[in-house]
Design a protein around this motif. Structure first.
Motif, PDB file in Angstrom:
ATOM      1  N   VAL A   6       1.048  -1.000   0.434  1.00 22.02           N
ATOM      2  CA  VAL A   6       0.043  -0.093   0.280  1.00 22.02           C
ATOM      3  C   VAL A   6       0.530   1.321   0.021  1.00 22.02           C
ATOM      4  N   GLY A   7       0.445   1.922  -0.609  1.00 21.89           N
ATOM      5  CA  GLY A   7       1.141   2.919  -0.924  1.00 21.89           C
ATOM      6  C   GLY A   7       0.667   4.608  -0.113  1.00 21.89           C
ATOM      7  N   ILE A   8       1.187   5.285   0.260  1.00 23.21           N
ATOM      8  CA  ILE A   8       0.816   6.069   1.838  1.00 23.21           C
ATOM      9  C   ILE A   8       1.701   7.797   1.413  1.00 23.21           C
ATOM     10  N   PHE A   9       0.827   8.411   0.735  1.00 24.37           N
ATOM     11  CA  PHE A   9       1.449  10.251   0.793  1.00 24.37           C
ATOM     12  C   PHE A   9       0.865  10.651   1.167  1.00 24.37           C
ATOM     13  N   ASP A  10       1.834  11.560   2.351  1.00 26.04           N
ATOM     14  CA  ASP A  10       1.159  12.291   3.470  1.00 26.04           C
ATOM     15  C   ASP A  10       1.087  13.617   2.863  1.00 26.04           C
ATOM     16  N   PRO A  11       0.258  14.781   2.660  1.00 27.41           N
ATOM     17  CA  PRO A  11       0.663  15.934   2.079  1.00 27.41           C
ATOM     18  C   PRO A  11       1.699  17.092   3.213  1.00 27.41           C
ATOM     19  N   ALA A  12       1.243  16.977   4.880  1.00 31.38           N
ATOM     20  CA  ALA A  12       1.100  17.422   5.194  1.00 31.38           C
ATOM     21  C   ALA A  12       3.172  17.846   4.969  1.00 31.38           C
ATOM     22  N   SER A  17       5.817   6.735   0.951  1.00 33.36           N
ATOM     23  CA  SER A  17       5.737   5.517   1.693  1.00 33.36           C
ATOM     24  C   SER A  17       5.008   4.406   1.410  1.00 33.36           C
ATOM     25  N   LEU A  18       5.853   3.265   1.439  1.00 36.31           N
ATOM     26  CA  LEU A  18       5.149   2.081   1.370  1.00 36.31           C
ATOM     27  C   LEU A  18       4.827   1.177   2.415  1.00 36.31           C
ATOM     28  N   ASP A  58      -1.497  -0.367   9.184  1.00 38.24           N
ATOM     29  CA  ASP A  58      -0.665   0.048   8.430  1.00 38.24           C
ATOM     30  C   ASP A  58      -0.927  -1.912   7.301  1.00 38.24           C
ATOM     31  N   ASN A  59      -1.710  -2.212   8.744  1.00 41.70           N
ATOM     32  CA  ASN A  59      -1.877  -3.518   7.814  1.00 41.70           C
ATOM     33  C   ASN A  59      -2.860  -3.862   6.531  1.00 41.70           C
ATOM     34  N   THR A  60      -2.502  -4.953   5.469  1.00 46.35           N
ATOM     35  CA  THR A  60      -3.875  -5.295   4.489  1.00 46.35           C
ATOM     36  C   THR A  60      -4.245  -7.024   5.198  1.00 46.35           C
ATOM     37  N   THR A  61      -5.694  -6.930   5.179  1.00 46.26           N
ATOM     38  CA  THR A  61      -5.925  -8.047   5.401  1.00 46.26           C
ATOM     39  C   THR A  61      -6.767  -8.689   3.925  1.00 46.26           C
ATOM     40  N   LEU A  62      -7.165 -10.039   3.558  1.00 48.05           N
ATOM     41  CA  LEU A  62      -7.450 -10.426   2.652  1.00 48.05           C
ATOM     42  C   LEU A  62      -9.366 -10.678   3.145  1.00 48.05           C
ATOM     43  N   VAL A  63      -9.909 -10.782   2.654  1.00 52.27           N
ATOM     44  CA  VAL A  63     -11.480 -11.468   3.439  1.00 52.27           C
ATOM     45  C   VAL A  63     -12.293 -11.318   1.849  1.00 52.27           C
ATOM     46  N   GLY A  64     -13.319 -12.154   2.129  1.00 53.41           N
ATOM     47  CA  GLY A  64     -14.570 -11.615   1.726  1.00 53.41           C
ATOM     48  C   GLY A  64     -14.718 -13.121   0.207  1.00 53.41           C
ATOM     49  N   ALA A  65     -14.592 -14.111   0.085  1.00 51.40           N
ATOM     50  CA  ALA A  65     -14.964 -14.747  -1.290  1.00 51.40           C
ATOM     51  C   ALA A  65     -14.620 -14.216  -2.403  1.00 51.40           C
TER      52      ALA A  65
END
Length: 126
Positions: A6-12, A17-18, A58-65
């Protein structure tokens, strides 16, 4: 789409960052939909599960078939119920993801043809 994290952009700070664990596969997700709880639902393009990103961990989970295939959905809309509608591109029905139960279903009439829609909008009537 092709990114493994996941890419995160901080406008401040104007920084990018990844974060999170590697998510394997090609053409995985078309876009994201922000939930009221601050999490993000990733709309599956070629992925066979819905991605849920939690910015507090900052975690990604995979759910729902999800039904198999490629180019399934190309947009998502947060519904007043808290569910997320997935906009069909090559899929033949609208997809609905319920983040309260991490379940996926399809609704409505079968839509024939390919490359149906990209993006979606919630009308004032809901």
């Amino acid at each position: 789409f092709e990114a493994d994290k996941v890419g995160i952009f901080d406008p401040a700070t104007d920084t990018f960052s990844l974060v999170g664990a590697i998510i394997s596969g090609d053409d995985k997700y078309a876009c994201g939909v922000l939930l009221p709880n601050g999490k993000v639902v990733f709309v599956p393009r070629d992925a066979d599960k819905v991605g849920i990103f939690d910015p507090t961990t900052d975690n990604t989970t995979l759910v729902g078939a999800i039904n198999s295939g490629s180019n399934k959905y190309a947009g998502g809309v947060l519904l007043p119920s808290g569910k997320v509608a997935f906009v069909p591109f090559e899929a033949d029905k609208v997809g609905v993801f319920d983040p309260a139960t991490d379940t996926f279903s399809t609704v409505g009439d079968t839509i024939s043809g390919g490359q149906k829609y990209i993006g979606g909008v919630l009308l004032p009537s809901g």
